[in-house]
Design a protein around this motif. Structure first.
Motif, PDB file in Angstrom:
ATOM      1  N   ARG A  38       0.831  -1.199   0.000  1.00  0.00           N
ATOM      2  CA  ARG A  38       0.000   0.000   0.000  1.00  0.00           C
ATOM      3  C   ARG A  38       0.859   1.240   0.000  1.00  0.00           C
ATOM      4  NH1 ARG A  38      -2.645  -0.361   6.130  1.00  0.00           N
ATOM      5  NH2 ARG A  38      -0.732   0.175   7.286  1.00  0.00           N
ATOM      6  N   GLN A  39       0.284   2.291  -0.556  1.00  0.00           N
ATOM      7  CA  GLN A  39       0.966   3.578  -0.573  1.00  0.00           C
ATOM      8  C   GLN A  39      -0.029   4.677  -0.274  1.00  0.00           C
ATOM      9  OE1 GLN A  39       3.141   4.535  -4.169  1.00  0.00           O
ATOM     10  NE2 GLN A  39       4.489   5.911  -3.036  1.00  0.00           N
ATOM     11  N   ALA A  40       0.224   5.381   0.804  1.00  0.00           N
ATOM     12  CA  ALA A  40      -0.602   6.521   1.185  1.00  0.00           C
ATOM     13  C   ALA A  40       0.018   7.790   0.608  1.00  0.00           C
ATOM     14  CB  ALA A  40      -0.690   6.607   2.704  1.00  0.00           C
ATOM     15  N   PRO A  41      -0.774   8.849   0.440  1.00  0.00           N
ATOM     16  CA  PRO A  41      -0.239  10.095  -0.108  1.00  0.00           C
ATOM     17  C   PRO A  41       0.941  10.612   0.707  1.00  0.00           C
ATOM     18  CG  PRO A  41      -2.618  10.164  -0.070  1.00  0.00           C
ATOM     19  CD  PRO A  41      -2.221   8.928   0.671  1.00  0.00           C
ATOM     20  N   GLY A  42       2.027  10.910   0.015  1.00  0.00           N
ATOM     21  CA  GLY A  42       3.200  11.451   0.678  1.00  0.00           C
ATOM     22  C   GLY A  42       4.060  10.435   1.396  1.00  0.00           C
ATOM     23  N   LYS A  43       3.703   9.156   1.275  1.00  0.00           N
ATOM     24  CA  LYS A  43       4.461   8.119   1.958  1.00  0.00           C
ATOM     25  C   LYS A  43       5.005   7.108   0.955  1.00  0.00           C
ATOM     26  CE  LYS A  43       2.079   8.339   6.406  1.00  0.00           C
ATOM     27  NZ  LYS A  43       1.419   7.552   7.490  1.00  0.00           N
ATOM     28  N   GLU A  44       6.008   6.357   1.386  1.00  0.00           N
ATOM     29  CA  GLU A  44       6.561   5.321   0.524  1.00  0.00           C
ATOM     30  C   GLU A  44       5.658   4.080   0.531  1.00  0.00           C
ATOM     31  OE1 GLU A  44      11.335   6.381   0.965  1.00  0.00           O
ATOM     32  OE2 GLU A  44      10.564   4.426   1.604  1.00  0.00           O
ATOM     33  N   ARG A  45       5.763   3.315  -0.529  1.00  0.00           N
ATOM     34  CA  ARG A  45       5.001   2.073  -0.589  1.00  0.00           C
ATOM     35  C   ARG A  45       5.550   1.097   0.447  1.00  0.00           C
ATOM     36  NH1 ARG A  45       4.535  -0.287  -6.403  1.00  0.00           N
ATOM     37  NH2 ARG A  45       6.771  -0.612  -6.102  1.00  0.00           N
ATOM     38  N   GLU A  46       4.640   0.384   1.115  1.00  0.00           N
ATOM     39  CA  GLU A  46       5.056  -0.567   2.140  1.00  0.00           C
ATOM     40  C   GLU A  46       4.347  -1.891   1.942  1.00  0.00           C
ATOM     41  OE1 GLU A  46       3.897   0.579   6.091  1.00  0.00           O
ATOM     42  OE2 GLU A  46       1.818   0.961   5.539  1.00  0.00           O
ATOM     43  N   LEU A  47       5.027  -2.940   2.373  1.00  0.00           N
ATOM     44  CA  LEU A  47       4.428  -4.264   2.348  1.00  0.00           C
ATOM     45  C   LEU A  47       3.374  -4.357   3.442  1.00  0.00           C
ATOM     46  CD1 LEU A  47       4.372  -7.257   1.384  1.00  0.00           C
ATOM     47  CD2 LEU A  47       6.100  -7.701   3.152  1.00  0.00           C
ATOM     48  N   VAL A  48       2.199  -4.833   3.068  1.00  0.00           N
ATOM     49  CA  VAL A  48       1.134  -5.068   4.042  1.00  0.00           C
ATOM     50  C   VAL A  48       1.163  -6.528   4.493  1.00  0.00           C
ATOM     51  CG1 VAL A  48      -1.353  -5.057   4.430  1.00  0.00           C
ATOM     52  CG2 VAL A  48      -0.298  -3.281   3.005  1.00  0.00           C
ATOM     53  N   ALA A  49       1.150  -7.430   3.519  1.00  0.00           N
ATOM     54  CA  ALA A  49       1.167  -8.861   3.817  1.00  0.00           C
ATOM     55  C   ALA A  49       1.503  -9.626   2.555  1.00  0.00           C
ATOM     56  CB  ALA A  49      -0.190  -9.320   4.351  1.00  0.00           C
ATOM     57  N   ASP A  50       2.145 -10.776   2.725  1.00  0.00           N
ATOM     58  CA  ASP A  50       2.331 -11.656   1.580  1.00  0.00           C
ATOM     59  C   ASP A  50       2.213 -13.109   2.012  1.00  0.00           C
ATOM     60  OD1 ASP A  50       5.945 -11.028   1.280  1.00  0.00           O
ATOM     61  OD2 ASP A  50       4.822 -12.254   2.702  1.00  0.00           O
ATOM     62  N   ILE A  51       2.067 -13.977   1.015  1.00  0.00           N
ATOM     63  CA  ILE A  51       1.849 -15.397   1.278  1.00  0.00           C
ATOM     64  C   ILE A  51       2.530 -16.198   0.181  1.00  0.00           C
ATOM     65  CG2 ILE A  51      -0.401 -15.278   0.089  1.00  0.00           C
ATOM     66  CD1 ILE A  51      -1.362 -17.489   2.038  1.00  0.00           C
ATOM     67  N   ILE A  52       3.314 -17.189   0.597  1.00  0.00           N
ATOM     68  CA  ILE A  52       3.973 -18.034  -0.387  1.00  0.00           C
ATOM     69  C   ILE A  52       3.047 -19.191  -0.757  1.00  0.00           C
ATOM     70  CG2 ILE A  52       6.239 -17.414   0.496  1.00  0.00           C
ATOM     71  CD1 ILE A  52       6.403 -20.210   1.743  1.00  0.00           C
ATOM     72  N   LYS A  53       3.453 -19.934  -1.781  1.00  0.00           N
ATOM     73  CA  LYS A  53       2.574 -20.973  -2.304  1.00  0.00           C
ATOM     74  C   LYS A  53       2.218 -22.005  -1.245  1.00  0.00           C
ATOM     75  CE  LYS A  53       2.008 -23.929  -6.346  1.00  0.00           C
ATOM     76  NZ  LYS A  53       2.624 -24.418  -7.603  1.00  0.00           N
TER      77      LYS A  53
END
Length: 121
Positions: A38-53
């Motif tokens: 996710r990326q909010a205005p004025g902020k860097e993109r950040e990982l929220v969550a991920d899932i491997i196979k």
């Protein structure tokens, strides 16, 4: 190539829930990782969550206990269930897919177009 499409964003009030979906399609040998950023205005993109196979998940500290990521490997689709949403969760949420074209192929990344999530009273 892999085509990634997100859906499920919208406007909700604090404390409410949303479910995002991410569907991948195209020519690939395997999809190794599906994740939400996710990326909010004025902020860097950040990982929220991920899932491997295999099902192992990883969450940002700010969403632990509130968000749940899951995937349906048969449908090449990942889901992000977001509960107890807060105004600070407001951002453009983008799906990231890491995939291989063959068994020894290079790991390649594809992104969706993003979906807006706005949490406001």
């Amino acid at each position: 190539q892999v085509h990634v499409v997100e859906s499920g964003g919208g406007l909700v009030q604090p404390g409410e829930s949303l479910r995002l979906s991410c569907a991948a399609s195209g020519n690939f040998y395997s999809i190794n990782v599906m994740g939400w950023y996710r990326q909010a205005p004025g902020k860097e993109r950040e990982l929220v969550a991920d899932i491997i196979k295999g099902g192992t998940t990883n969450y940002a500290d700010s969403v632990k206990g509130r968000f749940t990521i899951s995937r349906d490997n048969a449908k090449n689709t990942a889901y992000l269930q977001m509960n107890s949403l807060k105004p600070e969760d407001t951002a453009v949420y983008s799906c990231n897919v890491k995939w291989r074209v063959g068994i020894f192929g290079q790991l390649t990344t594809s992104w969706g177009q993003g979906t807006q999530v706005t949490v406001s009273s």
